[in-house]
Design an enzyme around this catalytic site. Structure first.
Site, PDB file in Angstrom:
ATOM      1  N   ASN A  40      -2.463  -4.914  -7.142  1.00  0.00           N
ATOM      2  CA  ASN A  40      -2.274  -3.796  -6.214  1.00  0.00           C
ATOM      3  C   ASN A  40      -3.552  -3.682  -5.410  1.00  0.00           C
ATOM      4  OD1 ASN A  40      -1.831  -1.424  -4.842  1.00  0.00           O
ATOM      5  ND2 ASN A  40      -1.110  -0.285  -6.627  1.00  0.00           N
TER       6      ASN A  40
ATOM      7  N   ARG B  94       1.925  -5.870  -4.913  1.00  0.00           N
ATOM      8  CA  ARG B  94       2.545  -4.682  -4.335  1.00  0.00           C
ATOM      9  C   ARG B  94       2.269  -4.700  -2.833  1.00  0.00           C
ATOM     10  NH1 ARG B  94       0.507   1.337  -3.841  1.00  0.00           N
ATOM     11  NH2 ARG B  94       2.468   2.229  -3.140  1.00  0.00           N
TER      12      ARG B  94
ATOM     13  N   HIS C 229       8.224   4.091  -2.854  1.00  0.00           N
ATOM     14  CA  HIS C 229       8.355   4.206  -4.324  1.00  0.00           C
ATOM     15  C   HIS C 229       9.547   3.415  -4.862  1.00  0.00           C
ATOM     16  CE1 HIS C 229       6.064   8.283  -4.075  1.00  0.00           C
ATOM     17  NE2 HIS C 229       5.233   7.335  -4.475  1.00  0.00           N
TER      18      HIS C 229
ATOM     19  N   ARG D 224      -0.415  15.969   0.864  1.00  0.00           N
ATOM     20  CA  ARG D 224       0.459  15.771   2.036  1.00  0.00           C
ATOM     21  C   ARG D 224       1.478  16.904   2.141  1.00  0.00           C
ATOM     22  NH1 ARG D 224       2.342   9.821   0.520  1.00  0.00           N
ATOM     23  NH2 ARG D 224       0.435   9.462  -0.650  1.00  0.00           N
TER      24      ARG D 224
ATOM     25  N   GLU E 210       5.394   0.544 -12.767  1.00  0.00           N
ATOM     26  CA  GLU E 210       5.561  -0.259 -11.554  1.00  0.00           C
ATOM     27  C   GLU E 210       5.018  -1.675 -11.738  1.00  0.00           C
ATOM     28  OE1 GLU E 210       4.058   3.400  -9.469  1.00  0.00           O
ATOM     29  OE2 GLU E 210       5.161   2.528  -7.790  1.00  0.00           O
TER      30      GLU E 210
END
Ligand code: ADP
Length: 373
Positions: free
Chosen positions: A8, A67, A156, A217, A360
């Site tokens: 990642n 990723r 996601h 956010r 993940e």
């Protein structure tokens, strides 16, 4: 033993994990941080990758899974990296300027550091390519949207694929028969309506800014507020970007960007924290209701990621008073902490409520192996 190396790669860090893909066992993991910064762990991504090789020891992965945040409408599954795929990821950087270039830097560093081992790109957006046009189209001038790739992509996706499969296992029912609503609640947060293992709606849009209230956010906001702030407060594009991405969400409302701190402060009586929590939960319920309608009912509601896995207060708030919809949370099960996937609804609740920890890295490992065929 089939080992996969999962990468990642961000702008200033590379998170990595070596895992045994069948058992899911993590063999080794680490993070190289502050890449390119004075006093950091490495001068660039290539040097970082070389230092990671030193930490891998004798084990050799058969595949490297990366990723990649944005696959646009070009990728609907994990894809073996070729020069054409690299060019496409680069081209899609306009949609994810903070992420795709760093993801690509990780891929290129791995190609140099691990010659001969195939690289696979696993896209956050791929799972949502199943959305119907009615779900992904924004109602703006069609030509402008087409010229600039403005549509909902969703994110996601890797987490949703992992969690939906695990949820089906916990429920002991085929994924193909299930209508699921999954809440991935981390620092970034989104919701997804999944029918028969396919994404039919999701709350993040063209960028990861739309939808739920997040750590920093805003999630959904009337775009008219931006025009107003541009006119009245003189804010330009960079300031508005910073405001909505970094100074909003629960942080902007309360000063706490971390859900643990927010809940503690709320319980200590802080009014701003109370409001931030209530706004967060209100938005969850908004999407829950919307997705029950999109799916025509729901078999299970699933919580995952940092907040979803660990905050009984958020889960209880999201589902309070929904007995009329067949959703009955069991308070004791909800309060219990566990790293295992589990059911937190009452035994006779028509709709199951689950907590399913996401993984993940493991999903990237498995999809990367599958992409090799
Ligand atoms: P990321 O999106 O960065 O991968 P995570 O999935 O790790 O983030 O989620 C991070 C969030 O999870 C933080 O807001 C953190 O406060 C929250 N979290 C972690 N543990 C708990 C807990 N015990 N109670 C409430 N929130 C928690």
């Amino acid at each position: 033993m089939t080992l996969a190396f999962v990468v990642n790669s961000g702008s200033s860090s590379i998170k990595w994990e070596l895992l045994e893909a069948e058992s899911g066992e993590s063999v080794r993991r680490g993070i190289v941080e502050r890449i390119g910064e004075a006093g950091g762990d490495a001068a660039d991504h290539r040097q970082a990758m070389t230092s990671i090789i030193g930490m891998l020891g004798a084990e050799h992965p058969v595949v490297i899974g990366h990723r990649v945040v944005h696959g646009g409408d070009l990728f609907s599954a994990a894809t073996v990296v070729t020069p054409e795929v690299e060019a496409a990821i680069e081209k899609l950087s306009s949609l994810a300027p903070l992420h795709n270039p760093s993801n690509l830097a990780g891929i290129r560093a791995a190609q140099v550091a691990f010659p001969g081992i195939p690289n696979v790109a696993v896209f956050d957006t791929a799972f949502h390519q199943s959305l119907a046009p009615a779900a992904y189209t924004y109602a703006i001038d069609a030509q402008v949207a087409a010229d600039h790739s403005v549509r909902r992509y969703g994110f996601h996706g890797t987490s949703y694929q992992y969690v939906s499969r695990r949820a089906a296992e916990v429920l002991e029912r085929p994924l193909g028969d299930l209508r699921l609503i999954v809440f991935h609640l981390g620092n970034g947060a989104s919701a997804c309506a999944i029918a028969g293992g396919r994404s039919v709606d999701t709350s993040m849009g063209m960028t990861p800014l739309e939808g739920l209230v997040m750590g920093t956010r805003s999630g959904d906001l009337d775009p008219g507020a931006l025009f107003h702030l541009a006119r009245e407060a003189g804010l330009g594009t960079p300031e508005l970007d910073t405001l909505l991405n970094r100074r909003s969400g629960i942080l902007g409302l309360s000063g706490h960007g971390d859900m643990r701190d927010l809940v503690e402060s709320m319980k200590a009586g802080d009014a701003a924290s109370r409001l931030a929590f209530d706004v967060y939960v209100h938005r969850l319920r908004h999407y829950l209701g919307a997705y029950i309608a999109q799916l025509g009912g729901v078999d299970a509601v699933v919580f995952t990621a940092g907040v979803g896995e660990n905050s009984p207060d958020v889960r209880a708030g999201a589902l309070a008073g929904l007995g009329g919809l067949g959703i009955h949370l069991d308070a004791a099960r909800n309060a219990r902490r566990s790293p295992e996937p589990r059911r937190i609804s009452t035994d006779d609740s028509p709709v199951a409520v689950l907590v399913v920890p996401t993984n993940e890295e493991l999903e990237i490992a498995r999809q990367s192996l599958a992409a090799l065929g």
